[in-house]
Write an enzyme that holds these catalytic residues in place. Structure first.
Site, short mmCIF file in Angstrom:
data_model
loop_
_atom_site.label_atom_id
_atom_site.label_comp_id
_atom_site.label_asym_id
_atom_site.label_seq_id
_atom_site.Cartn_x
_atom_site.Cartn_y
_atom_site.Cartn_z
CE1 TYR A 1 -4.12 -2.19 5.02
CE2 TYR A 1 -3.24 -0.03 4.33
CZ TYR A 1 -3.57 -1.30 4.21
OH TYR A 1 -3.70 -1.39 2.60
CB SER B 1 -0.85 -0.07 1.18
OG SER B 1 -1.47 1.20 1.53
CE LYS C 1 -1.54 -4.40 3.45
NZ LYS C 1 -1.95 -5.89 2.87
#
Ligand code: UDP
Length: 329
Positions: free
Chosen positions: A143, A119, A147
């Site tokens: 989050y 991302s 990643k």
């Protein structure tokens, strides 16, 4: 030679289901594994479907050894930035720990090709826009950190073992399959375009605009919206590269064009012919003002050429899907 079989984790989700269709259309044999926590069984339009969880090592081992899987494309992860701030363990357990279990199970089964859904959230607040891949990584949320941690694990595994991977850093995935067969379905929905189209279709009264005092021309956040089918095409090119002996890599996936929240709403009003009432709301935690990709690397290395790079087209496809979806609800 037998058709390569590809395991897609999270193949019942938004991007995963488009990937299943892309691979089937390209002649691959596909097996989808999904625990249906966020995906939908009817979104898997073909291939084999196996209900299960990537944290179940024996289950993944069986899926891999009972078939002739050549590569894994890994979509099964949680995606809500805000939720990752309030419940980080949920994100680290699934997006990090379960991914590591999956990688180790793959290695023990001799499956050494991996494509990872990463991302733009790995960058955090950008120092330069458009953002190149070498930009410093300072994610703003668990989050984004989950990643980036997986990407670093993949680099280490590439150096230590005969294990190859391509990490694809999505900017804002959007749109729907042009056939109208598939589209974006999240519950709860947090993404701008589906929420705007919910209002256009009469399923919601208004859309909140999170922040109008950013340092951008109209004060609202700027994002790089990239069509889900173009994202899947990039995965297909990455897969073909790995299966052909190509090297590990990490690429940005975006169109390089930034649109503000207000511009997205104005485009949606034009495409749908409907008025979309907005409500000014406070900034959302963890939202950088601008995220726009420099995707020249993937264009050069994989010859990726986005086909649906106009925001109007992205919203037209999403609108076709939303009209069907909301009339069926
Ligand atoms: N956004 C908004 N209202 C909403 C949902 C999103 O103003 O109801 C804004 C959000 O703050 C961000 C942009 O729209 O600036 C895109 O958000 P989205 O959640 O679609 O994707 P993200 O950029 O978080 O991956």
């Amino acid at each position: 030679m037998a058709t390569p079989q590809i395991l897609i984790t999270g193949g019942a989700g938004y991007i995963g289901s488009h990937m299943v269709k892309t691979l089937l259309d390209a002649g691959f044999d596909v097996v989808t594994v999904d625990n249906l926590s966020g995906g939908f069984r009817d979104a898997v339009t073909g291939g084999e479907f196996v209900h299960g969880d990537i944290s179940d090592v024996q289950f993944i081992n069986d899926v891999l050894t009972q078939r002739r899987v050549s590569a894994v494309i890994h979509f099964a992860s949680f995606i809500e930035v805000g939720e990752s701030v309030t419940d980080p363990s949920k994100y680290y357990c699934n997006n990090l720990t379960n991914t590591l279990l999956l990688l180790d199970t793959m290695r023990s089964c001799g499956v050494n090709n991996f494509i990872f859904s990463s991302s733009a959230a790995v960058y955090g607040e950008p120092e330069t826009v458009p953002i190149p891949e070498f930009h410093r990584k300072l994610p703003l949320s668990p989050y984004g950190r989950s990643k980036w941690m997986v990407e670093q694990i993949l680099s280490d595994m590439n150096r230590a073992y005969d294990f190859k991977s391509v990490s694809l850093r999505y900017f804002n995935a959007a749109g729907a399959h042009p056939s109208g067969l598939l589209g974006e379905r999240h519950e709860p929905e947090t993404h701008l375009i589906p929420l705007v189209l919910r209002v256009a279709s009469g399923a919601a009264p208004d859309v909140k605009v999170f922040g109008n005092d950013y340092d951008t021309p109209d004060g609202t956040c700027i994002r790089d919206y990239v069509h889900v089918v173009d994202l899947c095409q990039a995965h297909l090119l990455a897969l073909e590269s790995l299966l052909g002996g190509g090297d590990s890599a990490a690429f940005n996936l975006g169109n390089g064009n930034g649109f503000s929240v207000q511009e997205v709403i104005a485009t949606a009003e034009r495409v749908t012919g409907r008025t979309i009432p907005v409500i000014a709301a406070p900034r959302r935690a963890g939202d950088p003002a601008r995220l726009v990709a420099d995707s020249s690397l993937v264009r050069a290395c994989l010859a990726w050429q986005p086909r649906y790079d106009r925001l109007d087209t992205i919203i037209e496809h999403a609108w076709s899907w939303a009209q069907k979806f909301h009339s069926a609800c």
